[in-house]
Write an enzyme that holds these catalytic residues in place. Structure first.
Site, PDB file in Angstrom:
ATOM      1  N   HIS A 161      -0.490  -3.983 -12.598  1.00  9.60           N
ATOM      2  CA  HIS A 161       0.428  -2.441 -12.910  1.00  9.60           C
ATOM      3  C   HIS A 161      -0.303  -1.998 -13.784  1.00  9.60           C
ATOM      4  CE1 HIS A 161       3.618  -4.045 -10.930  1.00  9.60           C
ATOM      5  NE2 HIS A 161       3.911  -3.548 -10.466  1.00  9.60           N
ATOM      6  N   ASN A 423      -5.040   5.744   2.092  1.00  2.10           N
ATOM      7  CA  ASN A 423      -5.118   4.990   1.818  1.00  2.10           C
ATOM      8  C   ASN A 423      -5.222   4.161   3.343  1.00  2.10           C
ATOM      9  OD1 ASN A 423      -4.888   6.289  -0.717  1.00  2.10           O
ATOM     10  ND2 ASN A 423      -3.042   5.571  -1.441  1.00  2.10           N
ATOM     11  N   CYS A 471      -3.382  13.494   1.280  1.00  2.00           N
ATOM     12  CA  CYS A 471      -2.631  13.331   0.698  1.00  2.00           C
ATOM     13  C   CYS A 471      -2.563  12.252  -0.065  1.00  2.00           C
ATOM     14  CB  CYS A 471      -1.456  13.421   0.906  1.00  2.00           C
ATOM     15  SG  CYS A 471      -0.665  12.619   1.491  1.00  2.00           S
TER      16      CYS A 471
END
Length: 511
Positions: A161, A423, A471
């Site tokens: 994170h 991704n 994107c």
């Protein structure tokens, strides 16, 4: 050096009192995080939501309460229980779990601080270079990274994170350096190259001169890119390329001029479904979508319907305990399985569509029937709004191409547009996750197999006369810009911080 220090406390010696003290500390720590979440949105809020979910998990606290019952003080019981969990996470085979270890450290120290009355968050001066084993989200968020600075970690993870936060804020960060050992006091100077993954402590004068020269060149390149930030993107051989924005939450747009982009290629709506706030109602969603469209001033805005599941669980909505959540009920599959949530989102989108040029995108579509079923639901909700006299418009419905099956048969879909999610398309094509170090080198959008799927999708879009954009993160990787444009792509969507750099890279293609 970064070192966490938590003050000690005097135990009561009474198990019941110690258990009550721990319970109160956990509740206080949870309330503290929830309060902080209320001031944040998007990716940062999602990170803290993870910590709330962990603190509310009885399985995490059970061991500590058992130890207290056996006569151990609250602080020692909590530390022992959390240290065992942290050790387990750090030694996990899955990089995803190893990356969450820092969050457990954060949770551990928050609760210990509430028990002792101390401040567990290390203070970082603006512009400082932080060196340590790892760094918690709390510590990172407490620092002002607009004043510079960098992070050098002995452990850590590129998918943690904190690593996500560092990338979003442009803070150079290098992880996995191994033991940071030196004789005597810590170094007085460190050079951190986040792009190359290099850290040099107490550099020799010549090394420092070379680094400063490279830094000056990088700053000059960035300044040149920034100067062209408001200019249209165009290759050296004259091709116009549309550069759109990826938006994780409305505050991403607060300080941006719409002139930097040709529209918004991706609005992630997961931020609206954060667990501490409950599932959003139609009015809440409508207002957010409307405000984004108003910001765009007529430029096209593509909003993705809820992409929950996989690594984005939502309490009360996603399925717990799936053996492989990335291949389970996620994206459009979950929306079709929970039509009451899906219908509400589509109604809000139809209402917002009157305020701008809205396009709606479905995630994780694999077969045409999923698009067809979603279109039927959209049509039903649109007609219902019309019948009730509510201002609305029926936005065009497109799909994300992130499943190889959809890329291979893109022409079979009656989509108003295609948006390639690089991704997941890369992950599923190469059967390799980018957050698992042992196979991370295989997770390469530049692989010829992935590029062939992208090119095939572009060809299908051209034959059908509909737009194809990309994107995913690959759009912001300037090493891939030429290869992506060679597939025929003419529209790329990136995070706001990457716009200037991408436009500069596009200008070099074809030279």
């Amino acid at each position: 050096m970064l070192a966490a220090a938590v003050a000690g406390r005097t135990a009561s010696g009474q198990p019941a009192q110690e258990a009550a003290a721990l319970k109160a500390a956990i509740e206080d720590a949870t309330a503290e995080i929830v309060k902080l979440i209320g001031t944040l949105e998007g990716e940062v809020a999602d990170i803290l939501e993870f910590q709330v979910a962990m603190l509310e998990d009885d399985a995490l606290t059970e061991g500590a309460y058992d130890a207290i019952s056996a006569g151990i003080s609250a602080d020692h019981a909590w530390r022992s229980a959390l240290d065992a969990e942290i050790t387990g996470y750090r030694s996990a085979d899955d990089e995803y779990f190893r990356a969450r270890a820092a969050d457990l450290v954060d949770i551990r120290d928050r609760v210990l601080a509430r028990l002792s009355g101390a401040d567990a968050t290390a203070k970082i001066a603006g512009g400082a270079i932080v060196a340590g084993d790892d760094i918690s989200p709390s510590t990172f968020l407490a620092a002002d990274w607009t004043r510079g600075g960098a992070i050098a970690l002995a452990a850590g993870s590129p998918s943690s994170h904190v690593a996500m936060l560092a990338r979003a804020r442009g803070a150079p960060m290098v992880v996995g350096l191994g033991p940071l050992s030196w004789i005597g006091s810590p170094p007085s100077l460190a050079l951190v190259d986040g792009d190359a993954g290099i850290v040099v402590f107490d550099p020799e004068p010549e090394t420092r001169r070379l680094f400063e020269r490279r830094l000056a060149a990088a700053n000059a390149a960035q300044a040149a890119a920034d100067a062209g930030r408001l200019e249209p993107a165009c290759t050296a051989d004259g091709r116009q390329i549309a550069v759109l924005l990826n938006v994780a939450a409305p505050e991403d747009l607060a300080s941006l001029d719409p002139a930097i982009c040709d529209g918004i290629g991706l609005v992630r709506t997961e931020f609206l479904f954060e667990t501490s706030r409950g599932l959003p109602d139609e009015e809440t969603q409508y207002r957010v979508y409307r405000d984004i469209l108003v910001w765009a001033r007529g430029k096209p805005v593509t909003i993705r319907t809820l992409d929950a599941g996989g690594d984005k669980p939502i309490a009360g909505l996603t399925v717990d305990g799936e053996s492989n959540p990335f291949l389970g009920l996620r994206g459009i599959r979950l929306s079709l399985a929970r039509p009451e949530v899906f219908r509400m989102q589509l109604r809000a989108l139809c209402r917002a569509a009157v305020h701008g040029t809205l396009k709606v995108m479905l995630p994780m579509v694999a077969v045409p029937s999923e698009l067809d079923r979603a279109a039927e639901i959209l049509d039903t909700e649109f007609r219902d709004l019309q019948a009730k006299g509510i201002a609305c418009a029926r936005p065009p419905l497109g799909i994300m191409v992130e499943v190889p099956a959809a890329a291979l048969r893109a022409a079979d879909f009656a989509a108003a547009f295609y948006s390639i999610g690089s991704n997941d398309l890369t992950q599923y094509t190469m059967a390799a996750a980018r957050d698992i170090g042992a196979v991370a080198d295989l997770n390469d959008t530049g692989n010829l197999a992935v590029l062939a799927l992208i090119a095939g999708t572009v060809e299908a879009g051209q034959k059908r006369g509909v737009e194809v954009s990309l994107c995913g993160d690959a759009a912001a990787d300037t090493h891939l810009t030429a290869a992506l444009l060679a597939t025929g792509l003419t529209t790329l969507s990136v995070s706001p911080i990457a716009v200037a750099r991408l436009k500069a890279a596009i200008a070099k293609v074809g030279s």
